[in-house]
Each structure stands twice: as C-alpha cells, then as structure tokens.
Design a protein around this motif. Structure first.
Motif, PDB file in Angstrom:
ATOM      1  N   GLY A   1       0.797  -1.215   0.000  1.00 14.89           N
ATOM      2  CA  GLY A   1       0.000   0.000   0.000  1.00 14.89           C
ATOM      3  C   GLY A   1       0.829   1.264   0.000  1.00 14.89           C
ATOM      4  N   ILE A   2       2.151   1.152  -0.209  1.00 15.68           N
ATOM      5  CA  ILE A   2       3.046   2.303  -0.169  1.00 15.68           C
ATOM      6  C   ILE A   2       3.769   2.386  -1.501  1.00 15.68           C
ATOM      7  CG2 ILE A   2       4.961   3.411   1.045  1.00 15.68           C
ATOM      8  CD1 ILE A   2       4.239   1.671   3.481  1.00 15.68           C
ATOM      9  N   VAL A   3       3.566   3.483  -2.248  1.00 20.10           N
ATOM     10  CA  VAL A   3       4.101   3.611  -3.605  1.00 20.10           C
ATOM     11  C   VAL A   3       5.620   3.531  -3.617  1.00 20.10           C
ATOM     12  CG1 VAL A   3       4.340   5.181  -5.566  1.00 20.10           C
ATOM     13  CG2 VAL A   3       2.117   4.894  -4.460  1.00 20.10           C
ATOM     14  N   GLY A   4       6.278   4.310  -2.768  1.00 20.07           N
ATOM     15  CA  GLY A   4       7.736   4.345  -2.772  1.00 20.07           C
ATOM     16  C   GLY A   4       8.342   2.982  -2.528  1.00 20.07           C
ATOM     17  N   ALA A   5       7.811   2.245  -1.552  1.00 24.00           N
ATOM     18  CA  ALA A   5       8.343   0.920  -1.230  1.00 24.00           C
ATOM     19  C   ALA A   5       8.167  -0.031  -2.405  1.00 24.00           C
ATOM     20  CB  ALA A   5       7.642   0.365   0.009  1.00 24.00           C
ATOM     21  N   THR A   6       7.021   0.028  -3.080  1.00 21.24           N
ATOM     22  CA  THR A   6       6.758  -0.875  -4.203  1.00 21.24           C
ATOM     23  C   THR A   6       7.678  -0.571  -5.383  1.00 21.24           C
ATOM     24  OG1 THR A   6       4.432  -0.961  -3.532  1.00 21.24           O
ATOM     25  CG2 THR A   6       4.964  -1.790  -5.706  1.00 21.24           C
ATOM     26  N   VAL A   7       7.827   0.704  -5.736  1.00 25.25           N
ATOM     27  CA  VAL A   7       8.671   1.075  -6.876  1.00 25.25           C
ATOM     28  C   VAL A   7      10.126   0.694  -6.626  1.00 25.25           C
ATOM     29  CG1 VAL A   7       9.554   3.001  -8.255  1.00 25.25           C
ATOM     30  CG2 VAL A   7       7.140   2.935  -7.618  1.00 25.25           C
ATOM     31  N   VAL A   8      10.617   0.990  -5.429  1.00 20.31           N
ATOM     32  CA  VAL A   8      12.016   0.680  -5.115  1.00 20.31           C
ATOM     33  C   VAL A   8      12.240  -0.830  -5.118  1.00 20.31           C
ATOM     34  CG1 VAL A   8      13.756   0.751  -3.288  1.00 20.31           C
ATOM     35  CG2 VAL A   8      12.455   2.805  -3.850  1.00 20.31           C
ATOM     36  N   THR A   9      11.339  -1.577  -4.491  1.00 25.94           N
ATOM     37  CA  THR A   9      11.489  -3.036  -4.445  1.00 25.94           C
ATOM     38  C   THR A   9      11.445  -3.632  -5.843  1.00 25.94           C
ATOM     39  OG1 THR A   9      10.423  -3.089  -2.270  1.00 25.94           O
ATOM     40  CG2 THR A   9      10.546  -5.158  -3.479  1.00 25.94           C
TER      41      THR A   9
ATOM     42  N   GLY B   1       9.111   1.844 -17.592  1.00 28.61           N
ATOM     43  CA  GLY B   1       7.722   2.299 -17.558  1.00 28.61           C
ATOM     44  C   GLY B   1       6.814   1.312 -16.848  1.00 28.61           C
ATOM     45  N   THR B   2       7.016   0.019 -17.102  1.00 27.92           N
ATOM     46  CA  THR B   2       6.195  -1.014 -16.457  1.00 27.92           C
ATOM     47  C   THR B   2       6.385  -1.000 -14.949  1.00 27.92           C
ATOM     48  OG1 THR B   2       6.387  -2.415 -18.431  1.00 27.92           O
ATOM     49  CG2 THR B   2       5.690  -3.483 -16.388  1.00 27.92           C
ATOM     50  N   ILE B   3       7.640  -0.864 -14.512  1.00 30.17           N
ATOM     51  CA  ILE B   3       7.926  -0.878 -13.075  1.00 30.17           C
ATOM     52  C   ILE B   3       7.331   0.350 -12.387  1.00 30.17           C
ATOM     53  CG2 ILE B   3       9.795  -0.705 -11.381  1.00 30.17           C
ATOM     54  CD1 ILE B   3      11.453  -2.458 -13.338  1.00 30.17           C
TER      55      ILE B   3
ATOM     56  N   ALA C   1       7.389   8.668  -8.660  1.00 30.52           N
ATOM     57  CA  ALA C   1       7.780   7.304  -9.015  1.00 30.52           C
ATOM     58  C   ALA C   1       9.057   7.298  -9.853  1.00 30.52           C
ATOM     59  CB  ALA C   1       6.644   6.618  -9.773  1.00 30.52           C
ATOM     60  N   LEU C   2       9.212   8.312 -10.700  1.00 33.43           N
ATOM     61  CA  LEU C   2      10.427   8.425 -11.513  1.00 33.43           C
ATOM     62  C   LEU C   2      11.647   8.652 -10.633  1.00 33.43           C
ATOM     63  CD1 LEU C   2       8.971  10.720 -14.321  1.00 33.43           C
ATOM     64  CD2 LEU C   2       9.299   8.256 -14.420  1.00 33.43           C
ATOM     65  N   PHE C   3      11.493   9.473  -9.597  1.00 33.66           N
ATOM     66  CA  PHE C   3      12.606   9.719  -8.682  1.00 33.66           C
ATOM     67  C   PHE C   3      12.966   8.461  -7.910  1.00 33.66           C
ATOM     68  CE2 PHE C   3      11.173  14.419  -8.353  1.00 33.66           C
ATOM     69  CZ  PHE C   3      11.845  14.704  -9.533  1.00 33.66           C
ATOM     70  N   TYR C   4      11.933   7.719  -7.473  1.00 36.05           N
ATOM     71  CA  TYR C   4      12.194   6.484  -6.728  1.00 36.05           C
ATOM     72  C   TYR C   4      12.980   5.496  -7.594  1.00 36.05           C
ATOM     73  CZ  TYR C   4       8.633   8.011  -3.343  1.00 36.05           C
ATOM     74  OH  TYR C   4       7.921   8.711  -2.405  1.00 36.05           O
ATOM     75  N   LEU C   5      12.545   5.308  -8.843  1.00 30.43           N
ATOM     76  CA  LEU C   5      13.219   4.350  -9.722  1.00 30.43           C
ATOM     77  C   LEU C   5      14.598   4.856 -10.119  1.00 30.43           C
ATOM     78  CD1 LEU C   5      12.999   1.650 -11.143  1.00 30.43           C
ATOM     79  CD2 LEU C   5      12.036   2.814 -13.125  1.00 30.43           C
ATOM     80  N   ARG C   6      14.731   6.146 -10.345  1.00 34.14           N
ATOM     81  CA  ARG C   6      16.032   6.712 -10.707  1.00 34.14           C
ATOM     82  C   ARG C   6      17.070   6.430  -9.611  1.00 34.14           C
ATOM     83  NH1 ARG C   6      18.708   7.527 -14.946  1.00 34.14           N
ATOM     84  NH2 ARG C   6      19.753   5.912 -13.753  1.00 34.14           N
ATOM     85  N   GLY C   7      16.621   6.401  -8.367  1.00 35.18           N
ATOM     86  CA  GLY C   7      17.528   6.171  -7.253  1.00 35.18           C
ATOM     87  C   GLY C   7      18.100   4.772  -7.216  1.00 35.18           C
TER      88      GLY C   7
END
Length: 458
Positions: A118-126, A147-149, A407-413
């Motif tokens: 239920g947490i966007v940042g945790a899901t994108v990073v994982t 894009g899919t992630i 979400a882009l920032f989370y994945l970029r990290g």
C-alpha cells in the motif's frame, strides 16, 4: 485584503513545502503565524482555534486511523521478507516462453506487492531492485522495463488495502459531515474506508488490464522490445510446488484482508490487524524472520506512523485557520461562479491536484487541498466515493508524469547509471495515457466506482 488571506495562506504553505521544510511543521507553523496576524488585524475568528484541542483529540482517538500503523507494518514486513523476489522468479519461468511474459510477471507481482504494502515508494524501489535488472538482462527495451515498473509501483495508490485510501477516507468523511451541515442535514452517515476500498477494486483492475493490453501490443508489434526469455515451461512437480508456495500465501493474505472487509466480518482496522499478524506468520514460514528484522520493521512502522499523525495534526490546524479566514466560503463562491457548474468545478479541482502532484506528496495534497475543496464539491452533489477514487487515480497519474513524478525519482535512485533519465520519461508516457483514459472513463461512468459499494453496502 482580508478576503484574499485564505489564498495567501494556501500559496505560502505550498511555497514553504517546495522549499523542503517538513510537512507537519510547515502546516502548523504557517497556520499559527497567519492566525496570529489575523488576530492582530481582526480578520480571523478565534473560535476556530478554540476548537483545535477537540480536533486533535478526535484525530488521536480515531479508531479508523489505527489501521495505518497496522497496514504499514504488514507492508514493510512483506517487503523485507523477500516474498516478491521469489514470486517474480517463479512467474518469470512460468511466462518465460511467451513474448512479453516477463513484463506480465512484473505487472502481476507489482499488483500483489502494491496490494500488500500500500506504499508507492516501497513498491517502486522493491520492483526496481528485483525486476529492472532481470528485464534488461533478458533483452527488454529499457523504456518498456522502466515504464512497467513505475506504473505497477504506483498501483499501491489505488489497489486496496491502500494507506492512501485510508487517509483519504478519513479526510473525506470529515468533509462529508461538513457538507451535510452546510446543507442543513443532520445525519450520522459518513464515508467509510471500506466504501473506498470496494470502490477502488474495479478501477484498479481496469488499470491492470490496460497495462496487460499495452504490454501485449508491444510484444506483438515490437517483439524485440519484449522477447520470450526461454523455450518451454519447466512444469515439474518441484517447480509447481515452488510456484504455489510463492503465490498462494501472499494471495491468501490479501484475500483474507479484503474479504473480511467486503463481507462485513471485520472493519478496516480489524482487517489491518489480520494483515499485520499474517505478514508475521508468512515471514516465519519463509524463514525470513529474526528479532533484528522485527526491530527494523517496527522502527520503520513507527517512523511512518509518527510522520502521518504529525501531518494529521498540522493539517487539522491548517484547515481550521483556512476556514477561520473564510476560505471555505471563498472556494464555494468561486465554484458556484464557474460556468458549467459541477463539471467545471471537478475539472478545475482535478487539474489543480494533478499539477500539485508534481511537487507535493499524496499525503500533503490530501491534507492541504482535499479539506478545502471536498466539502464544497460534496455540497454540490458529488458522490464521495467517486470523488475519492478520482482523486486517488489522479494523484497516481501525477506521480508518473515527467519531469517531477515521484515514481520516476524512486526508480532513478535504484536504476543503473547507464540507464538515461530520458528513457525513464519515455517509458512512462504510454502508461500515463492509460491512466488518463481510465480517469476519463470514470468521469463518464461514475458507476465504475460506485456500483460495487452500492451492491455490497447498499
């Protein structure tokens, strides 16, 4: 000048937030400063500040909000138990012979992880850590992979049990009561979190279906962008057992949490307790439990919960000060003067929320914007469940939109340095189109969000 104080307050709060100051202290500190100025100039009604102790007590004693730390605990425990990693590996083998199969696996795992955390940042990073290397290694287009992630990671915003929907439900419930009082209606009826959970199911599944369709189209017309990763499915008894071991437990936990809410057997808070206990059991069953890991999960839960409740208190103060300056009446006048009535008012609110989603997190928008506009919209006859789902999907879309999508920032990290940022931007554009299309579909057919709650709770 006094009539513009609510707008000045709102603008200053947004400006201070963009400067990077903590949300809770920004909301409370700026509001108190403006209240002090208003008291000195005689433009602020002190009765609103007198209501603050009761409002704070109401927040801290709210049983619905007890679900927040429990769902956060559930999500963090499942994230640290590496369940998603095992599930992705097994689904990748199952769909491996199919073009786009690894993309389908990522969407399924992302959907389950979103429903679990239920947490966007945790899901994108994982998903970025476990899925992106696998997709790039197997020849997937970098833009399609990223894009899919990003898109599946933001499903945590809309797929229940979502922390965002819990917070949004509490804010909308308060706004609904204000709207009823404004209309002279005295009723105990409120907007429940369960209504939002149920209302989000069909739109969430439509989004997932849209992602599947897009991935299939890419696999058909651009097979080199989404190739098959193996020749055949290893359908041995051992593989089937490993697949079911990775898929069924988290799926059963999600069904138990949502099922208990949908059938009325448990409130969202009680269901959150089931989820928290179930995640603990799964961690033990998968051999991922230790006292050190439990300490890490509890520390993370305490940090997130403390942040949310501090923001709750700061937002309550902001709301009271905004109303004390006559802000609610100002918004009501602006909406009533718009040509097109409710349609124009909704369009304006959706546009403002979308743009603010570039620079503010969903918690900030939920506490700063929604308490201002929701009572007026609800008083104009807008359905509260439909409004909540529209806001949630709108914020989800803004989190994907370049150049400031969170979400882009989370994945970029967590993405490899050789993956250009422009590739991330390019990859999310088709998914933004899908989400805008679903938002438009909801606008034309509100029943997509309201039909299921009416059937269940009707």
């Amino acid at each position: 000048m006094a009539e513009f104080m609510p707008l000045v307050l709102f603008a200053v709060v947004c400006l201070v937030l963009m400067c990077g100051f903590p949300v809770a202290f920004t909301l409370a500190g700026t509001s108190l400063l403006f209240a002090g100025i208003g008291l000195l100039t005689g433009t602020f009604d002190p009765a609103f500040l007198n209501a603050m102790p009761n409002r704070m007590f109401g927040i801290l004693s709210n049983q619905i909000l007890v679900a927040v730390p429990l769902f956060v605990f559930m999500g963090v425990m499942l994230e640290k138990s590496k369940i998603a990693e095992q599930l992705l590996r097994n689904l990748g083998l199952l769909f491996g012979p199919v073009r786009g199969g690894l993309g389908f696996s990522v969407i399924i795992v992302g959907m389950l992880l979103a429903a679990s955390t239920g947490i966007v940042g945790a899901t994108v990073v994982t998903m970025g850590l476990i899925s992106l290397p696998a997709m790039l290694r197997n020849g997937y287009s970098p833009s399609l992979a990223s894009g899919t992630i990003c898109a599946t990671g933001t499903l945590g915003q809309i797929i229940p049990p979502s922390t965002a929907l819990i917070i949004l439900g509490d804010v909308l419930s308060s706004a609904y009561q204000q709207a009823q009082l404004k209309m002279g209606i005295f009723s105990p009826e409120t907007v429940s979190v369960a209504d939002l959970f149920v209302g989000a199911l069909i739109p969430g599944l439509i989004l997932v279906l849209g992602y599947f369709i897009y991935t299939s189209i890419v696999a058909i017309f651009k097979p080199e962008a989404a190739p098959a990763v193996q020749d055949r499915v290893p359908l041995s008894p051992g593989f089937i057992f490993e697949l079911l071991k990775g898929l069924l437990p988290p799926l059963l936990l999600i069904v138990a949490v949502l099922g208990s809410i949908l059938t009325g057997k448990a409130t969202p808070t009680e269901a959150a307790g089931i989820g928290a206990f179930g995640s603990l059991v799964l961690a033990i069953a998968y051999g991922q439990f230790s006292l050190q890991r439990l300490r890490e999960v509890m520390d993370a839960t305490l940090q997130v919960t403390s942040m949310i409740f501090l923001i709750f208190i700061g937002a309550a103060l902001f709301s009271l000060v905004f109303r004390g300056f006559g802000g609610e009446e100002l918004v009501h006048e602006v909406f009533n003067d718009l040509p097109g009535g409710v349609f124009s008012a909704m369009l304006l609110v959706m546009l403002v929320i979308f743009l603010l989603g570039f620079i503010l997190d969903f918690i900030e928008i939920t506490f700063v914007v929604v308490p201002i506009v929701a009572p007026v919209l609800l008083a104009m006859g807008v359905d509260p469940v439909w409004l909540g789902i529209m806001i949630a999907i709108n914020l989800q879309t803004s989190f994907l939109t370049p150049p400031f999508g969170f979400a882009l920032f989370y994945l970029r990290g967590v993405a490899p340095p050789e993956l250009p940022t422009r590739t991330l931007y390019k990859g999310v554009i088709p998914f933004i189109v899908i989400q805008v299309a679903v938002l438009g579909l909801l606008a034309v057919f509100p029943e997509l969000a309201t039909w299921l709650p009416d059937q269940i709770y009707g």
